[in-house]
Design a protein around this motif. Structure first.
Motif, mmCIF file in Angstrom:
data_model
loop_
_atom_site.group_PDB
_atom_site.id
_atom_site.type_symbol
_atom_site.label_atom_id
_atom_site.label_comp_id
_atom_site.label_asym_id
_atom_site.label_seq_id
_atom_site.Cartn_x
_atom_site.Cartn_y
_atom_site.Cartn_z
ATOM 1 N N HIS A 195 0.824 -1.208 0.000
ATOM 2 C CA HIS A 195 0.000 0.000 0.000
ATOM 3 C C HIS A 195 0.856 1.255 0.000
ATOM 4 O O HIS A 195 1.800 1.366 0.785
ATOM 5 N N PRO A 196 0.505 2.223 -0.841
ATOM 6 C CA PRO A 196 1.246 3.493 -0.845
ATOM 7 C C PRO A 196 0.909 4.310 0.397
ATOM 8 O O PRO A 196 -0.223 4.242 0.895
ATOM 9 N N ASP A 197 1.872 5.068 0.881
ATOM 10 C CA ASP A 197 1.584 5.964 2.012
ATOM 11 C C ASP A 197 0.461 6.927 1.641
ATOM 12 O O ASP A 197 0.337 7.341 0.471
ATOM 13 N N GLU A 250 -7.199 3.682 -8.486
ATOM 14 C CA GLU A 250 -8.061 3.559 -7.297
ATOM 15 C C GLU A 250 -7.491 4.345 -6.113
ATOM 16 O O GLU A 250 -8.199 5.087 -5.432
ATOM 17 N N SER A 251 -6.188 4.191 -5.874
ATOM 18 C CA SER A 251 -5.591 4.893 -4.731
ATOM 19 C C SER A 251 -5.653 6.396 -4.929
ATOM 20 O O SER A 251 -5.923 7.148 -3.990
ATOM 21 N N GLN A 252 -5.404 6.833 -6.159
ATOM 22 C CA GLN A 252 -5.458 8.265 -6.463
ATOM 23 C C GLN A 252 -6.839 8.822 -6.103
ATOM 24 O O GLN A 252 -6.982 9.821 -5.394
ATOM 25 N N GLU A 253 -7.887 8.126 -6.548
ATOM 26 C CA GLU A 253 -9.260 8.590 -6.278
ATOM 27 C C GLU A 253 -9.551 8.577 -4.772
ATOM 28 O O GLU A 253 -10.123 9.502 -4.211
ATOM 29 N N GLU A 254 -9.123 7.498 -4.114
ATOM 30 C CA GLU A 254 -9.390 7.369 -2.675
ATOM 31 C C GLU A 254 -8.665 8.436 -1.865
ATOM 32 O O GLU A 254 -9.219 9.067 -0.975
ATOM 33 N N GLN A 255 -7.390 8.652 -2.201
ATOM 34 C CA GLN A 255 -6.601 9.620 -1.431
ATOM 35 C C GLN A 255 -7.083 11.047 -1.695
ATOM 36 O O GLN A 255 -7.232 11.832 -0.762
ATOM 37 N N PRO A 303 3.427 -0.051 6.283
ATOM 38 C CA PRO A 303 2.827 1.292 6.335
ATOM 39 C C PRO A 303 1.486 1.322 7.048
ATOM 40 O O PRO A 303 0.800 0.296 7.154
ATOM 41 N N PHE A 304 1.125 2.482 7.521
ATOM 42 C CA PHE A 304 -0.201 2.722 8.089
ATOM 43 C C PHE A 304 -1.217 2.607 6.959
ATOM 44 O O PHE A 304 -1.065 3.248 5.906
ATOM 45 N N VAL A 305 -2.221 1.736 7.147
ATOM 46 C CA VAL A 305 -3.265 1.565 6.133
ATOM 47 C C VAL A 305 -4.631 1.833 6.757
ATOM 48 O O VAL A 305 -4.941 1.316 7.836
ATOM 49 N N CYS A 309 -8.903 2.829 5.409
ATOM 50 C CA CYS A 309 -9.818 2.973 4.261
ATOM 51 C C CYS A 309 -10.139 4.453 4.111
ATOM 52 O O CYS A 309 -10.944 5.009 4.860
ATOM 53 N N ALA A 310 -9.496 5.076 3.116
ATOM 54 C CA ALA A 310 -9.588 6.540 2.973
ATOM 55 C C ALA A 310 -11.005 6.982 2.594
ATOM 56 O O ALA A 310 -11.443 8.084 2.947
ATOM 57 N N ARG A 311 -11.746 6.113 1.884
ATOM 58 C CA ARG A 311 -13.057 6.549 1.386
ATOM 59 C C ARG A 311 -14.077 6.766 2.505
ATOM 60 O O ARG A 311 -15.093 7.405 2.312
HETATM 61 N N1 LIG Z 1 -1.812 3.681 3.195
HETATM 62 C C1 LIG Z 1 -3.124 3.710 2.849
HETATM 63 O O1 LIG Z 1 -4.014 3.569 3.672
HETATM 64 N N2 LIG Z 1 -3.387 3.893 1.504
HETATM 65 C C2 LIG Z 1 -4.663 3.934 1.027
HETATM 66 N N3 LIG Z 1 -5.821 3.760 1.662
HETATM 67 C C3 LIG Z 1 -6.855 3.886 0.746
HETATM 68 O O2 LIG Z 1 -8.049 3.818 0.978
HETATM 69 N N4 LIG Z 1 -6.328 4.127 -0.488
HETATM 70 C C4 LIG Z 1 -4.964 4.171 -0.367
HETATM 71 O O3 LIG Z 1 -4.104 4.380 -1.241
#
Ligand SMILES: NC(=O)NC1=NC(=O)NC1=O
Length: 174
Positions: free
Chosen positions: A67-69, A83-88, A118-120, A122-124
């Motif tokens: 997962h990207p930061d 997907e990550s671009q849209e979520e972030q 990395p810290f993950v 759910c950005a949405r």
């Molecule tokens: N480190 C992250 O939590 N990354 C992300 N969470 C998301 O929902 N999209 C991401 O790219």
């Protein structure tokens, strides 16, 4: 696209469409394809979750490391997956003040140093205030707690990505 159509997909198309429901882990849908036909979308998601849960700790940590930061290097360089671009961007990660960006960067590094992944989150379903608050709070957790918590977040991200794909008009660029 409904679950009946999903069940009819050859594995190349299945992996092409669902390959990034878990960030940069196409092996997961590629493996889960063998379990079709899925009686429902929920059963499809359950098959993915069961595959993840059956992984050893190193496998779970491997998923997190894909997962990207949030607000990190890939966002800045424009190399995030779609997907990550849209979520972030949706969580305001591309519109942080300089002090917020500095705090995210510092806490992300602190988190990675402590846990080795990395810290993950759910950005949405979180805004930037919640993300910063969670990052700060979760840095204090134990490794096993954070490994499990991160995987929980991966499953939430996956759930939303699958449902976005199935709700789309189904004309996929195969
Ligand atoms: N480190 C992250 O939590 N990354 C992300 N969470 C998301 O929902 N999209 C991401 O790219």
């Amino acid at each position: 696209m409904d679950i009946a159509a999903v069940n009819l997909l050859p594995y190349e198309d299945f992996v092409n469409i669902f390959g990034n429901v878990v960030e940069k882990c196409p092996i997961i849908p590629a493996a889960v394809w063998s379990r079709r036909p899925f009686v429902s979308v929920k059963a499809f998601e359950a098959a993915i979750n069961e595959f993840i849960d059956a992984l050893p700790e190193s496998g779970k940590e491997g998923i997190l490391r894909c997962h990207p930061d949030l607000a990190g290097r890939d966002l800045k360089s424009g190399t995030l997956t779609r997907e990550s671009q849209e979520e972030q961007a949706g969580a305001g990660m591309d519109a942080l003040s300089s002090s917020e960006a500095a705090r995210m960067a510092r806490l992300n590094e602190e988190y990675k140093k402590r846990f080795g992944f990395p810290f993950v989150i759910c950005a949405r379903i979180n805004d930037k205030a919640a993300i910063l608050q969670q990052l700060s709070a979760r840095c204090q957790n134990e490794l096993a707690v954070e490994r499990a918590r991160g995987i929980e977040e991966v499953k939430k991200i996956c759930h939303l990505r699958i449902n976005t794909l199935l709700l789309s008009d189904g004309t996929f660029k195969l």
